[in-house]
Design an enzyme around this catalytic site. Sequence first.
Site, PDB file in Angstrom:
ATOM      1  N   TYR A  18      59.246  88.550  10.472  1.00 35.99           N
ATOM      2  CA  TYR A  18      60.488  88.105   9.842  1.00 35.99           C
ATOM      3  C   TYR A  18      61.358  89.282   9.398  1.00 35.99           C
ATOM      4  O   TYR A  18      62.523  89.087   9.066  1.00 35.99           O
ATOM      5  CB  TYR A  18      60.200  87.223   8.628  1.00 35.99           C
ATOM      6  CG  TYR A  18      59.415  85.967   8.905  1.00 35.99           C
ATOM      7  CD1 TYR A  18      59.120  85.543  10.200  1.00 35.99           C
ATOM      8  CD2 TYR A  18      58.945  85.188   7.854  1.00 35.99           C
ATOM      9  CE1 TYR A  18      58.388  84.392  10.438  1.00 35.99           C
ATOM     10  CE2 TYR A  18      58.217  84.038   8.083  1.00 35.99           C
ATOM     11  CZ  TYR A  18      57.928  83.648   9.371  1.00 35.99           C
ATOM     12  OH  TYR A  18      57.201  82.506   9.595  1.00 35.99           O
TER      13      TYR A  18
ATOM     14  N   LEU B  87      61.511  70.344   8.241  1.00 37.94           N
ATOM     15  CA  LEU B  87      62.687  69.486   8.367  1.00 37.94           C
ATOM     16  C   LEU B  87      63.210  69.487   9.806  1.00 37.94           C
ATOM     17  O   LEU B  87      64.333  69.051  10.065  1.00 37.94           O
ATOM     18  CB  LEU B  87      63.789  69.939   7.400  1.00 37.94           C
ATOM     19  CG  LEU B  87      63.360  70.063   5.931  1.00 37.94           C
ATOM     20  CD1 LEU B  87      64.523  70.523   5.065  1.00 37.94           C
ATOM     21  CD2 LEU B  87      62.786  68.746   5.411  1.00 37.94           C
TER      22      LEU B  87
ATOM     23  N   ILE C  70      56.576  74.322   3.787  1.00 41.47           N
ATOM     24  CA  ILE C  70      57.260  75.553   3.367  1.00 41.47           C
ATOM     25  C   ILE C  70      58.666  75.583   3.971  1.00 41.47           C
ATOM     26  O   ILE C  70      58.970  76.397   4.828  1.00 41.47           O
ATOM     27  CB  ILE C  70      56.463  76.818   3.753  1.00 41.47           C
ATOM     28  CG1 ILE C  70      56.022  76.760   5.226  1.00 41.47           C
ATOM     29  CG2 ILE C  70      55.244  76.986   2.842  1.00 41.47           C
ATOM     30  CD1 ILE C  70      55.478  78.090   5.738  1.00 41.47           C
TER      31      ILE C  70
ATOM     32  N   LYS D 200      62.480  76.413   4.622  1.00 39.13           N
ATOM     33  CA  LYS D 200      63.397  77.503   4.326  1.00 39.13           C
ATOM     34  C   LYS D 200      64.601  76.941   3.574  1.00 39.13           C
ATOM     35  O   LYS D 200      65.093  75.863   3.899  1.00 39.13           O
ATOM     36  CB  LYS D 200      63.862  78.174   5.617  1.00 39.13           C
ATOM     37  CG  LYS D 200      64.932  79.242   5.391  1.00 39.13           C
ATOM     38  CD  LYS D 200      65.649  79.584   6.674  1.00 39.13           C
ATOM     39  CE  LYS D 200      66.847  80.472   6.417  1.00 39.13           C
ATOM     40  NZ  LYS D 200      67.675  80.701   7.618  1.00 39.13           N
TER      41      LYS D 200
ATOM     42  N   ASN E 157      65.034  70.334  -2.342  1.00 39.55           N
ATOM     43  CA  ASN E 157      63.673  70.318  -1.800  1.00 39.55           C
ATOM     44  C   ASN E 157      62.634  70.190  -2.907  1.00 39.55           C
ATOM     45  O   ASN E 157      61.635  69.471  -2.765  1.00 39.55           O
ATOM     46  CB  ASN E 157      63.410  71.590  -0.993  1.00 39.55           C
ATOM     47  CG  ASN E 157      64.207  71.649   0.301  1.00 39.55           C
ATOM     48  OD1 ASN E 157      64.729  70.644   0.769  1.00 39.55           O
ATOM     49  ND2 ASN E 157      64.302  72.833   0.874  1.00 39.55           N
TER      50      ASN E 157
END
Length: 280
Positions: A57, A196, A234, A236, A246
């Site tokens: 990342y 999602l 998890i 983002k 969230n």
Amino acid sequence: MGIEDAETIAPGTCPTANGMPMLGLGTWQNEDPDQCAESVRNALDVGYRHIDTAQAYDNEESVGEGIASADVDREDVFLATKIWISNLAYDDVLETARESLDRLGVESVDLLYVHWPARTYDAEETLAAFSELYDEGLIENVGVSNFLPEQLEAAIDICDAPIVANQVELHPLLQQPELREACANYDVDVVAYSPLARGAVFDQPEIQDVAARHDVSEAQVSLAWLREKSVTAIPKATGEEHLRDNWQSLALELDRDDIDTIDSIDETKREVDPDFGPWN
């Protein structure tokens, strides 16, 4: 409950699986250093206590800065990172794991994953290095990511340290029942990345219907459905409003009809599908 009331959901409200909070912050594609650090800091201020990153990342340093700048003790944060597929040879695991710790500014991480069973991954060699890091106290737990059931079984047999999690793409449009069942049989927690479906759940009629019934967002419905399936999510989020929305999913309780409605979605949509994915 409105966004402004998210603070009322205390950090301790989040259920845990083997000490891992079941709602965390994913940081994939959060590469802007200032934004990433701010997102992590804001997430911890809202109540999150699980932060997920990876060597690939290119933001471990920013994640570490966000944790250091938040008004939360390091020992209260469950921190996970991953070894990239070019670094999975024995010596490279040992060297680059220490480099990740340096970038994060921590003495150890709570969970270290094999990011993909690909390229330089060799089960015996790679997992021997992970076990050594575990024995040295540099990592608290060993995890794998994107492993199929047969690869997970082999890793469990080979690794001297216990494997506690398998992080995979999982959401209402990619429900992965066989993989979830296999992980449950091996007592391995499932962690969902892209929970999602990179926004695709927002346009799914079944999820829209459940969200309307509860007067909540589609994101909250998807995250609550994962929690009902004993899956850690998890997602983002960079903006504070999305972080809070969230987080509010922890207050949403789906009933049997809601769960059956989402379970009945027959569309299958994989968002992350590299050529080296083990299913290809």
